[in-house]
Design an enzyme around this catalytic site. Sequence first.
Site, PDB file in Angstrom:
ATOM      1  N   ASP A  21      -3.831 134.954  -3.694  1.00  0.00           N
ATOM      2  CA  ASP A  21      -3.569 136.193  -4.429  1.00  0.00           C
ATOM      3  C   ASP A  21      -2.787 135.796  -5.662  1.00  0.00           C
ATOM      4  O   ASP A  21      -1.686 135.254  -5.553  1.00  0.00           O
ATOM      5  CB  ASP A  21      -2.730 137.160  -3.576  1.00  0.00           C
ATOM      6  CG  ASP A  21      -3.542 137.747  -2.433  1.00  0.00           C
ATOM      7  OD1 ASP A  21      -4.721 138.078  -2.644  1.00  0.00           O
ATOM      8  OD2 ASP A  21      -3.000 137.862  -1.317  1.00  0.00           O
ATOM      9  N   ASP A 140     -11.489 147.316   1.313  1.00  0.00           N
ATOM     10  CA  ASP A 140     -10.172 147.470   1.957  1.00  0.00           C
ATOM     11  C   ASP A 140     -10.221 148.724   2.812  1.00  0.00           C
ATOM     12  O   ASP A 140     -10.448 149.818   2.289  1.00  0.00           O
ATOM     13  CB  ASP A 140      -9.074 147.633   0.895  1.00  0.00           C
ATOM     14  CG  ASP A 140      -8.888 146.382   0.051  1.00  0.00           C
ATOM     15  OD1 ASP A 140      -9.247 145.286   0.531  1.00  0.00           O
ATOM     16  OD2 ASP A 140      -8.393 146.488  -1.091  1.00  0.00           O
TER      17      ASP A 140
END
Lengths: 260, 200
Positions: A21, A140
């Site tokens: 990330d 998600d």
Amino acid sequence: MSMQLENVNNGLIPRVIVCLDVANGRVVKGVNFKGLTDMGDPVELALRYQEQGADEIVFLDIKATLENRANALETVRRVAQNLSIPFTVGGGLNSYADVEQFLNAGADKVALNSAAVKTPDLINQIAEGFGSQCVVVAVDVNKDADDDYAVYVSGGHVRTELDAFSWFEEVEQRGAGEILLTAMHRDGTGIGFDNELMSKVAKERNIQVIASGGAANEQHFVDTFMAGSDAALAAGMFHRGEFSVQDVKKALRQQQILTR
Amino acid sequence: MNWQPRNKTLGVINTKAGNLFSLFASLKRIGFKTVQINTSDDIKNNSVDALVIPGQGRFGQVMKQLTATGLDNSIIQWVRQDKPLLGICVGLQVLFEQSEEDPGVRGLGIFAGKVERLNSPKQPMVGWSKLNSRVGSMNEKVVYFVNSFGVKQSAVTAATVTYGEQFVAAIYQGNIWAFQFHPEKSGEVGEEIIKQCLCN
């Protein structure tokens, strides 16, 4: 037992994927998408995980902004120049032109999240232009109080009205090559992947499903592959140095799960 | 051949069907000099030692580009002169006569046979799988595949792989090597395979 497990994935080796990330050119880690901690340099980390035997690297620019685009492209270029394993890039990709830019910078695949929800036809366009193998749709999901799975966008901040299972089917039909499925309700918890969900989607869908969210140890990888996930992704447990990719591979081999 | 990578220049054919960044980066890491080939003249002007047909794009698209530039004939001449050629993924497929991916488009026809849609459990096939080969540098090696189409049988098979069904993972004849998998994305194993094939 061994033969049976070799057939779990029909001859493909379940992939152990390390996620970087990235925010402002640094690898970061947060809990439930919040509270970011610095974890290091993306190129250095990508190469370290390649050496450890990672099967793929995913690079998610979680604070992607237009101003930061040149910076992100440069990081992608540096990673791609050095990496000899597959490399997926996501975060802030909103158009066909964005995707083209990142593929030209050396990404093998792109991960579309909010943009796919906003403009589903983008999936078709990229699949047609570059091939399905280039298109990973990142979804998600969060488990609601009533046990339904809701699809979220904008880095987990915005709930959509999409039915999760219809969305998985739609992205496959539109030509996605893989689904990167993050269970937000597991992200950062360290209690393991949501294998009930992963198993269901991996079995229902005719494309690869990458399990994400909740891994904190090697057993979590064993469990999700046993449940039928085609690949599984983690970040923090590797970045914090608690486990190496070798540790995960060793645990998989002990359970007769194929590794490379 | 007994080459060393450092002394050799690989001409990577620009099929205009995708990004060649990874391939160039990989060949350079192995130690080869590389040059991009856009026209037949580029082959002569750069004293190219081996040609590489890269693995991006679809059958029809790649053949269209090769035909438009006359590079189709250059490759066939190159092979007739028994010079080294490396094909990757669709670069293997175009060496055959035709493909179900784009019916009606003629391939280079260097080898007999056709490219078919594979009965993969999941499509496209994306991931790592183990080779079965009579070639030491490839046997039991785990490499990265990305494909929906492939050659199911060939007289020049050098390696096979099984994903749902068995198909051709590598071919070899004379100075021609071609891989259905992506050696440039297969880590050290892949780079070693390219080196072994072109330098031994």
